[in-house]
Design a protein around this motif. Structure first.
Motif, PDB file in Angstrom:
ATOM      1  N   LEU A 127      14.121  -1.476  -5.965  1.00 29.50           N
ATOM      2  CA  LEU A 127      14.384  -0.158  -5.378  1.00 29.50           C
ATOM      3  C   LEU A 127      15.553   0.527  -6.074  1.00 29.50           C
ATOM      4  CD1 LEU A 127      13.829  -0.991  -1.605  1.00 29.50           C
ATOM      5  CD2 LEU A 127      12.447   0.577  -3.011  1.00 29.50           C
ATOM      6  N   GLU A 128      16.508  -0.263  -6.523  1.00 29.07           N
ATOM      7  CA  GLU A 128      17.651   0.274  -7.251  1.00 29.07           C
ATOM      8  C   GLU A 128      17.258   0.764  -8.649  1.00 29.07           C
ATOM      9  OE1 GLU A 128      21.472  -2.023  -8.569  1.00 29.07           O
ATOM     10  OE2 GLU A 128      21.422  -1.896  -6.372  1.00 29.07           O
ATOM     11  N   ARG A 129      16.343   0.039  -9.304  1.00 30.71           N
ATOM     12  CA  ARG A 129      15.952   0.336 -10.678  1.00 30.71           C
ATOM     13  C   ARG A 129      14.925   1.451 -10.830  1.00 30.71           C
ATOM     14  NH1 ARG A 129      14.574  -5.474 -12.731  1.00 30.71           N
ATOM     15  NH2 ARG A 129      15.502  -5.899 -10.789  1.00 30.71           N
ATOM     16  N   HIS A 130      14.052   1.597  -9.866  1.00 24.59           N
ATOM     17  CA  HIS A 130      12.935   2.539  -9.991  1.00 24.59           C
ATOM     18  C   HIS A 130      13.195   3.807  -9.187  1.00 24.59           C
ATOM     19  CE1 HIS A 130      10.190  -0.324 -11.958  1.00 24.59           C
ATOM     20  NE2 HIS A 130      10.766  -1.236 -11.197  1.00 24.59           N
TER      21      HIS A 130
ATOM     22  N   ARG B 140       0.872  -1.176   0.000  1.00 25.43           N
ATOM     23  CA  ARG B 140       0.000   0.000   0.000  1.00 25.43           C
ATOM     24  C   ARG B 140       0.903   1.218   0.000  1.00 25.43           C
ATOM     25  NH1 ARG B 140      -4.405  -1.659   4.348  1.00 25.43           N
ATOM     26  NH2 ARG B 140      -5.570  -3.055   3.018  1.00 25.43           N
ATOM     27  N   GLY B 141       0.876   1.932  -1.099  1.00 29.36           N
ATOM     28  CA  GLY B 141       1.703   3.137  -1.197  1.00 29.36           C
ATOM     29  C   GLY B 141       3.171   2.819  -1.058  1.00 29.36           C
ATOM     30  N   ARG B 142       3.797   3.381  -0.012  1.00 32.98           N
ATOM     31  CA  ARG B 142       5.239   3.197   0.196  1.00 32.98           C
ATOM     32  C   ARG B 142       5.538   2.199   1.310  1.00 32.98           C
ATOM     33  NH1 ARG B 142       8.494   8.102  -1.483  1.00 32.98           N
ATOM     34  NH2 ARG B 142       9.774   7.533   0.303  1.00 32.98           N
ATOM     35  N   VAL B 143       4.573   1.283   1.556  1.00 34.99           N
ATOM     36  CA  VAL B 143       4.738   0.254   2.583  1.00 34.99           C
ATOM     37  C   VAL B 143       4.460  -1.105   1.948  1.00 34.99           C
ATOM     38  CG1 VAL B 143       3.865  -0.642   4.782  1.00 34.99           C
ATOM     39  CG2 VAL B 143       4.015   1.832   4.415  1.00 34.99           C
ATOM     40  N   THR B 144       5.289  -2.092   2.270  1.00 38.43           N
ATOM     41  CA  THR B 144       5.068  -3.442   1.751  1.00 38.43           C
ATOM     42  C   THR B 144       5.457  -4.466   2.805  1.00 38.43           C
ATOM     43  OG1 THR B 144       5.312  -4.833  -0.203  1.00 38.43           O
ATOM     44  CG2 THR B 144       7.340  -3.853   0.679  1.00 38.43           C
TER      45      THR B 144
ATOM     46  N   ASP C  17      10.820   5.919  -8.398  1.00 39.70           N
ATOM     47  CA  ASP C  17       9.660   6.050  -7.510  1.00 39.70           C
ATOM     48  C   ASP C  17       9.587   4.814  -6.604  1.00 39.70           C
ATOM     49  OD1 ASP C  17       7.207   6.407  -6.281  1.00 39.70           O
ATOM     50  OD2 ASP C  17       6.029   6.132  -8.118  1.00 39.70           O
ATOM     51  N   PRO C  18       9.783   4.983  -5.296  1.00 44.36           N
ATOM     52  CA  PRO C  18       9.737   3.829  -4.387  1.00 44.36           C
ATOM     53  C   PRO C  18       8.409   3.074  -4.440  1.00 44.36           C
ATOM     54  CG  PRO C  18      10.618   5.740  -3.253  1.00 44.36           C
ATOM     55  CD  PRO C  18      10.127   6.213  -4.579  1.00 44.36           C
ATOM     56  N   ALA C  19       7.309   3.789  -4.602  1.00 42.53           N
ATOM     57  CA  ALA C  19       6.013   3.114  -4.662  1.00 42.53           C
ATOM     58  C   ALA C  19       5.935   2.194  -5.886  1.00 42.53           C
ATOM     59  CB  ALA C  19       4.882   4.131  -4.680  1.00 42.53           C
ATOM     60  N   GLU C  20       6.489   2.622  -7.024  1.00 45.51           N
ATOM     61  CA  GLU C  20       6.513   1.767  -8.210  1.00 45.51           C
ATOM     62  C   GLU C  20       7.429   0.565  -7.989  1.00 45.51           C
ATOM     63  OE1 GLU C  20       5.975  -0.272 -11.513  1.00 45.51           O
ATOM     64  OE2 GLU C  20       4.666   1.321 -10.789  1.00 45.51           O
ATOM     65  N   ALA C  21       8.537   0.768  -7.304  1.00 44.84           N
ATOM     66  CA  ALA C  21       9.440  -0.343  -6.984  1.00 44.84           C
ATOM     67  C   ALA C  21       8.717  -1.391  -6.143  1.00 44.84           C
ATOM     68  CB  ALA C  21      10.676   0.169  -6.254  1.00 44.84           C
TER      69      ALA C  21
END
Length: 140
Positions: free
Chosen positions: A47-50, A12-16, A52-56
């Motif tokens: 996280l390295e590739r994206h 959810r958003g920036r939490v996983t 936007d953290p939310a997209e990662a």
């Protein structure tokens, strides 16, 4: 020891979630620990590739959620330990040579199927140790 049905989402958003929080499972063949390591590796790569953290986090979930769900469900059926149970069923009094009890191709098929489902690379070390199988069941 417990497991839970696979979740429809972890993010959810920036939490996983990852590891046991995302996919608690019966400890068959160290799959819980292995899946947590694969989660962490996959998540760090995204996280390295994206930018936007939310997209990662969403990309991580797309990669890992179906794989771990399959492992949870397979573990309910015994996972890779089914080979040990089958060998015991076929040779309850023990044996000297594993090949006399289970065909090597049959053993490879079981090991490869478990490795494929868990997302693990198949290596020779994933096959059950014939010495352990030869000892048979213990009463510990």
């Amino acid at each position: 020891m417990c497991d839970r049905d696979p979740l429809p989402s972890w993010t959810r958003g920036r939490v996983t979630l990852l590891g046991d929080a995302a996919h608690p499972m019966y400890p068959m063949g160290s799959n819980g620990a292995g899946q947590a390591i694969l989660d962490a590796s996959n998540l760090s790569a995204h996280l390295e590739r994206h930018a936007d953290p939310a997209e990662a986090l969403r990309a991580y979930q797309r990669d890992r959620l179906p794989v771990t769900g399959e492992v949870v469900l397979r573990n309910r059926q015994g996972g890779p330990e089914n080979v040990i149970d089958e060998v015991e069923r076929r040779a309850p009094e023990g044996f000297s040579r594993l090949e006399d009890v289970i065909d090597p191709a049959e053993l490879e098929a079981v090991v490869n199927a478990c490795a494929h489902a868990s997302g693990s690379p198949r290596t020779r070390s994933t096959a059950p140790d014939p010495a352990v199988l030869a000892r048979g069941p213990t009463n510990s």
